[in-house]
Scaffold this motif. Structure first.
Motif, mmCIF file in Angstrom:
data_model
loop_
_atom_site.group_PDB
_atom_site.id
_atom_site.type_symbol
_atom_site.label_atom_id
_atom_site.label_comp_id
_atom_site.label_asym_id
_atom_site.label_seq_id
_atom_site.Cartn_x
_atom_site.Cartn_y
_atom_site.Cartn_z
ATOM 1 N N TYR A 219 0.847 -1.193 0.000
ATOM 2 C CA TYR A 219 0.000 0.000 0.000
ATOM 3 C C TYR A 219 0.884 1.245 0.000
ATOM 4 O O TYR A 219 1.875 1.329 0.736
ATOM 5 C CB TYR A 219 -0.919 0.033 1.224
ATOM 6 C CG TYR A 219 -1.753 1.296 1.286
ATOM 7 C CD1 TYR A 219 -2.899 1.430 0.525
ATOM 8 C CD2 TYR A 219 -1.346 2.364 2.091
ATOM 9 C CE1 TYR A 219 -3.644 2.593 0.557
ATOM 10 C CE2 TYR A 219 -2.083 3.536 2.137
ATOM 11 C CZ TYR A 219 -3.226 3.648 1.364
ATOM 12 O OH TYR A 219 -3.952 4.811 1.389
ATOM 13 N N LYS A 220 0.535 2.222 -0.819
ATOM 14 C CA LYS A 220 1.315 3.451 -0.944
ATOM 15 C C LYS A 220 0.457 4.667 -0.609
ATOM 16 O O LYS A 220 -0.749 4.680 -0.895
ATOM 17 C CB LYS A 220 1.856 3.601 -2.374
ATOM 18 C CG LYS A 220 2.784 2.483 -2.805
ATOM 19 C CD LYS A 220 3.202 2.660 -4.263
ATOM 20 C CE LYS A 220 4.082 1.504 -4.727
ATOM 21 N NZ LYS A 220 4.457 1.640 -6.162
ATOM 22 N N LEU A 294 -0.318 -5.551 -5.188
ATOM 23 C CA LEU A 294 0.838 -6.223 -5.769
ATOM 24 C C LEU A 294 1.176 -5.631 -7.129
ATOM 25 O O LEU A 294 0.297 -5.196 -7.874
ATOM 26 C CB LEU A 294 0.547 -7.723 -5.926
ATOM 27 C CG LEU A 294 0.086 -8.456 -4.657
ATOM 28 C CD1 LEU A 294 -0.294 -9.886 -4.999
ATOM 29 C CD2 LEU A 294 1.186 -8.420 -3.610
ATOM 30 N N ASP A 295 2.460 -5.623 -7.464
ATOM 31 C CA ASP A 295 2.871 -5.193 -8.790
ATOM 32 C C ASP A 295 2.328 -6.170 -9.828
ATOM 33 O O ASP A 295 2.364 -7.384 -9.615
ATOM 34 C CB ASP A 295 4.394 -5.147 -8.894
ATOM 35 C CG ASP A 295 5.013 -4.093 -7.999
ATOM 36 O OD1 ASP A 295 4.295 -3.153 -7.620
ATOM 37 O OD2 ASP A 295 6.210 -4.209 -7.684
ATOM 38 N N PRO A 296 1.822 -5.681 -10.967
ATOM 39 C CA PRO A 296 1.336 -6.582 -12.013
ATOM 40 C C PRO A 296 2.396 -7.565 -12.473
ATOM 41 O O PRO A 296 2.097 -8.702 -12.824
ATOM 42 C CB PRO A 296 0.942 -5.625 -13.143
ATOM 43 C CG PRO A 296 0.612 -4.353 -12.434
ATOM 44 C CD PRO A 296 1.579 -4.277 -11.286
ATOM 45 N N SER A 297 3.666 -7.138 -12.464
ATOM 46 C CA SER A 297 4.766 -8.020 -12.834
ATOM 47 C C SER A 297 6.049 -7.400 -12.312
ATOM 48 O O SER A 297 6.080 -6.217 -11.948
ATOM 49 C CB SER A 297 4.848 -8.190 -14.350
ATOM 50 O OG SER A 297 5.438 -7.052 -14.932
ATOM 51 N N MET A 302 3.401 -1.231 -9.641
ATOM 52 C CA MET A 302 2.135 -0.507 -9.544
ATOM 53 C C MET A 302 2.416 0.975 -9.346
ATOM 54 O O MET A 302 3.148 1.369 -8.439
ATOM 55 C CB MET A 302 1.314 -1.035 -8.375
ATOM 56 C CG MET A 302 -0.049 -0.386 -8.243
ATOM 57 S SD MET A 302 -1.145 -0.791 -9.608
ATOM 58 C CE MET A 302 -1.520 -2.510 -9.218
ATOM 59 N N THR A 303 1.846 1.797 -10.195
ATOM 60 C CA THR A 303 1.990 3.238 -10.081
ATOM 61 C C THR A 303 0.650 3.841 -9.656
ATOM 62 O O THR A 303 -0.390 3.182 -9.705
ATOM 63 C CB THR A 303 2.416 3.856 -11.427
ATOM 64 O OG1 THR A 303 1.357 3.651 -12.379
ATOM 65 C CG2 THR A 303 3.697 3.230 -11.951
ATOM 66 N N LEU A 304 0.674 5.108 -9.268
ATOM 67 C CA LEU A 304 -0.565 5.772 -8.883
ATOM 68 C C LEU A 304 -1.536 5.822 -10.054
ATOM 69 O O LEU A 304 -2.744 5.638 -9.880
ATOM 70 C CB LEU A 304 -0.265 7.189 -8.378
ATOM 71 C CG LEU A 304 0.485 7.305 -7.047
ATOM 72 C CD1 LEU A 304 0.762 8.769 -6.731
ATOM 73 C CD2 LEU A 304 -0.310 6.669 -5.918
#
Length: 343
Positions: A219-220, A294-297, A302-304
């Motif tokens: 979480y960001k 989670l990051d897609p890859s 993952m960006t805003l």
């Protein structure tokens, strides 16, 4: 309890970078001392060797989430040195896709496939690019080609699901979700009387519960603000005829929104999120949205901007739009955008 699950298949061009084993550049100590270049065990010219080095460095840059412009500059130099290298063309297409230059990206990846139609990364990138611009039949053709050539690929489950989804949507000839029901906005898509998959207008404002985010890995700061802006964007899209209020009591909400870093929280973790709609005899009685942090890859953190897109899409499903738009420029289109602006 009966529920309807709104699913999306997500497959990004940048996630294919991890597949590019064929791009491996190997230089032996003897070759170093003699200033000779060896690629995949074969001696090559200096230009080809340098181009492959630049291509691999650019790939590593993309995987490290460094500015895409840096990778693009290296790949442009590599193409000048060896335009015949399919690996260079494929990586160049990936970089251009990241920057939103989709048509240019397609041209380069198509060239990569023409040069070598057994590069898994190039085939999967090309299929994703075709999907992103609405060339559904071409995307299906490329993904089926990948399926035939690489039946043991670890990505085969995703490929099969993606083909199934694309075929289903192609056959259904889904209406444009931004103009469904003849409306000038989204109101016609989400407020039909006597429909068990629509919200009754007397339920508006819809009460939203935002689940706590403490302790959620990935979480960001800014994600919750993005969620609230996404709900506001949907309100704006309907000229405020569909609007929302926030409640702190989970039991009294209409829509529950939560983040999770647990891949088991959604039916398919590759989708990035999931909306569930619970219908009653007079319309939707409750909906829930879960979005993964989670990051897609490994190659696409993952960006805003990407998080905002996923939130907008899944909230749209929670409002009763169970299908997908046929327009690639619409937020309810089935494919995640390939471009990434922020870091």
């Amino acid at each position: 309890m009966l529920f309807i699950s709104a699913k999306r298949q997500i497959f990004t061009a940048t996630s294919l970078l991890s597949l590019a084993q064929s791009l491996a550049f190997v230089m032996s100590p003897a070759a170093l001392s003699q200033q000779q270049y060896v690629v995949n065990g074969k001696a090559v010219s200096e230009n080809v060797g340098k181009a492959m080095m630049l291509s691999n460095e650019a790939r590593n840059s993309l995987m490290s989430n460094e500015p895409t412009e840096k990778a693009l500059e290296m790949l442009t130099r590599a193409e000048i040195l060896a335009p015949e290298l399919p690996e260079v063309q494929s990586n160049l297409g990936m970089a251009l896709a990241r920057l939103g230059r989709t048509e240019e990206a397609i041209t380069h990846v198509e060239k990569a496939v023409q040069l070598n139609d057994h590069l898994p990364a190039a085939l999967m990138t090309l299929g994703s690019l075709y999907q992103s611009v609405g060339r559904t039949s071409d995307a299906i053709r490329i993904f089926k080609d990948f399926q035939a050539k690489f039946p043991t690929s670890e990505h085969m489950p995703k490929i099969k699901s993606l083909i199934s989804m694309l075929q289903s949507e192609s056959q259904a000839h889904l209406k444009d979700s931004s103009n469904e029901g003849g409306e000038a906005d989204y109101l016609g898509s989400i407020s039909y009387a006597n429909s068990i998959t629509k919200w009754a207008l007397n339920r508006i404002p819809l009460k939203v519960y935002l689940a706590p985010t403490a302790g959620i890995v990935g979480y960001k700061p800014g994600y919750i603000e993005g969620v609230k802006q996404s709900f506001q964007d949907w309100s704006d899209a309907t000229s405020n005829k569909v609007n929302f209020s926030y409640v702190t009591n989970r039991e009294k909400c209409d829509i529950e929104f939560s983040f999770s870093n647990d891949i088991k929280a959604v039916s398919n973790p590759a989708e990035g999120g999931e909306a569930k709609v619970y219908p009653g005899p007079n319309g939707i009685v409750k909906a829930s949205v879960v979005v993964l942090t989670l990051d897609p890859s490994p190659a696409q953190p993952m960006t805003l901007a990407l998080m905002r897109w996923i939130c907008l899409h899944e909230i749209g499903h929670s409002l009763g739009m169970m299908g997908h738009s046929s327009r690639p420029d619409d937020v309810m289109y089935s494919s995640m955008p390939l471009a990434s602006i922020d870091r």
